[in-house]
Structures are given as structure tokens and as C-alpha cells.
Design a protein around this motif. Structure first.
Motif, mmCIF file in Angstrom:
data_model
loop_
_atom_site.group_PDB
_atom_site.id
_atom_site.type_symbol
_atom_site.label_atom_id
_atom_site.label_comp_id
_atom_site.label_asym_id
_atom_site.label_seq_id
_atom_site.Cartn_x
_atom_site.Cartn_y
_atom_site.Cartn_z
ATOM 1 N N HIS A 70 -1.317 6.388 -1.041
ATOM 2 C CA HIS A 70 -2.197 5.720 -2.005
ATOM 3 C C HIS A 70 -3.625 6.242 -1.883
ATOM 4 O O HIS A 70 -4.585 5.481 -2.010
ATOM 5 C CB HIS A 70 -2.161 4.207 -1.768
ATOM 6 N N TYR A 101 -6.850 -0.108 -2.390
ATOM 7 C CA TYR A 101 -5.759 -0.171 -1.417
ATOM 8 C C TYR A 101 -6.289 0.072 -0.007
ATOM 9 O O TYR A 101 -6.019 -0.700 0.919
ATOM 10 C CB TYR A 101 -4.698 0.862 -1.781
ATOM 11 N N SER A 102 -7.049 1.146 0.160
ATOM 12 C CA SER A 102 -7.562 1.471 1.493
ATOM 13 C C SER A 102 -8.585 0.445 1.964
ATOM 14 O O SER A 102 -8.629 0.122 3.152
ATOM 15 C CB SER A 102 -8.148 2.878 1.533
ATOM 16 N N TYR A 136 0.905 5.239 4.932
ATOM 17 C CA TYR A 136 0.721 4.373 3.766
ATOM 18 C C TYR A 136 -0.539 4.772 3.002
ATOM 19 O O TYR A 136 -0.536 4.847 1.777
ATOM 20 C CB TYR A 136 0.603 2.901 4.185
ATOM 21 N N THR A 162 -8.521 -2.775 1.238
ATOM 22 C CA THR A 162 -7.734 -3.940 1.654
ATOM 23 C C THR A 162 -7.110 -3.705 3.026
ATOM 24 O O THR A 162 -7.146 -4.584 3.892
ATOM 25 C CB THR A 162 -6.639 -4.245 0.614
ATOM 26 N N ASP A 201 -6.182 5.400 -4.549
ATOM 27 C CA ASP A 201 -6.469 3.985 -4.785
ATOM 28 C C ASP A 201 -7.440 3.458 -3.727
ATOM 29 O O ASP A 201 -7.054 3.099 -2.621
ATOM 30 C CB ASP A 201 -5.159 3.185 -4.759
ATOM 31 N N GLY A 245 -1.258 -3.809 -4.858
ATOM 32 C CA GLY A 245 -1.932 -3.790 -3.568
ATOM 33 C C GLY A 245 -0.953 -3.439 -2.467
ATOM 34 O O GLY A 245 0.233 -3.205 -2.701
ATOM 35 N N PRO A 246 -1.451 -3.414 -1.242
ATOM 36 C CA PRO A 246 -0.576 -3.088 -0.105
ATOM 37 C C PRO A 246 0.552 -4.101 0.054
ATOM 38 O O PRO A 246 0.378 -5.291 -0.194
ATOM 39 C CB PRO A 246 -1.520 -3.152 1.095
ATOM 40 N N SER A 247 1.688 -3.621 0.480
ATOM 41 C CA SER A 247 2.832 -4.490 0.737
ATOM 42 C C SER A 247 2.580 -5.310 1.997
ATOM 43 O O SER A 247 1.656 -5.024 2.768
ATOM 44 C CB SER A 247 4.091 -3.650 0.915
#
Length: 131
Positions: free
Chosen positions: A68, A74-75, A64, A77, A71, A18-20
Motif C-alpha cells: 500500500h 494507510y501508512s 503490508y 494509520t 496510500d 484501511g489496514p486490516s
């Protein structure tokens, strides 16, 4: 039975990360600056500084997201963090500006200042914000 139990673990191992924390912080601050800009426009104040900071964070957040792009989780989140931060700060602005209880207004105003100061330190740097 063993195959049924092993399949969720195997799929979890192949899920991309997932995102950092840094990416989530950018999304959160983007949402906060959006709320600042909207509130400034509502109240008739200048929103230029907030718009500049929001646009800068949007550019970094988009970098970012571009890394990704494949994904979807990811977006989602990232966007949910942005939207939640915006909604939380909008609520504080409403309390600070329109609540009849002076104590609640002061607490909300303090919360706004703390949240924006945290994002300002990200954009401007701690040295220039006095933190």
C-alpha cells in the motif's frame, strides 16, 4: 444542493480500504516489542529476544506497507497504532518499575504480561506460549 450532498459519499466510495485487523495487530505488537526492548536496555537486561521479535514483526509490517505504498493514510494509520502501543506499554513499564504503590506495580506488571503474551502468541504460536 443534491450534488453537494452526493460528493462526500462519492469520494468515500473511492477511498482505498484501511489496514486490516491483522495489519493493525502487527503494528501494535511491533510497538509493544519496541517498548520491551527499550525498557530492557534501560534496566540493563538483555533485549535480544524482544529485538528479534520486533525485527520479525517489522519485516511483516513492511510487507503490508509495501503493498500500500501509494496510500499515505494507510501508512499513517499503521504508524499511529505502532506509536500508541509503544507509548501505552512504556507507561505500564514506568508504573511497574518506579511507582511507589505495590498494588499499582502488580496491576501494571500483569498488564505487561498480558499484552506481551498476546504478541508472543502471534510470533511464536499459542501452543508454545501456553495460551
Amino acid at each position: 444542493m443534491g450534488l453537494l450532498l452526493a460528493s462526500p459519499a462519492a469520494s468515500a466510495a473511492t477511498d482505498p480500504p484501511g489496514p486490516s485487523d491483522g495489519a493493525l495487530t502487527l503494528a501494535t505488537c511491533h510497538g509493544r516489542y519496541t517498548a520491551v526492548m527499550e525498557h530492557a536496555r534501560l534496566m540493563g537486561d538483555g533485549a535480544d529476544a524482544a529485538a528479534f521479535r520486533r525485527d520479525l514483526l517489522e519485516a511483516m509490517m513492511n510487507a503490508y506497507l509495501a503493498e500500500h505504498a501509494e496510500d499515505r493514510a494507510y501508512s499513517i494509520t499503521m504508524m499511529s497504532h505502532r506509536i500508541n502501543a509503544r507509548a501505552q506499554l512504556r507507561s505500564l513499564f514506568a508504573t511497574a518499575a518506579f511507582n511507589g504503590d505495590p498494588r499499582r506495580q502488580r496491576l501494571a506488571a500483569g498488564g505487561i504480561l498480558r499484552q506481551i503474551a498476546a504478541c508472543d502468541s502471534l510470533v511464536i504460536g499459542r501452543r508454545f506460549t501456553g495460551l
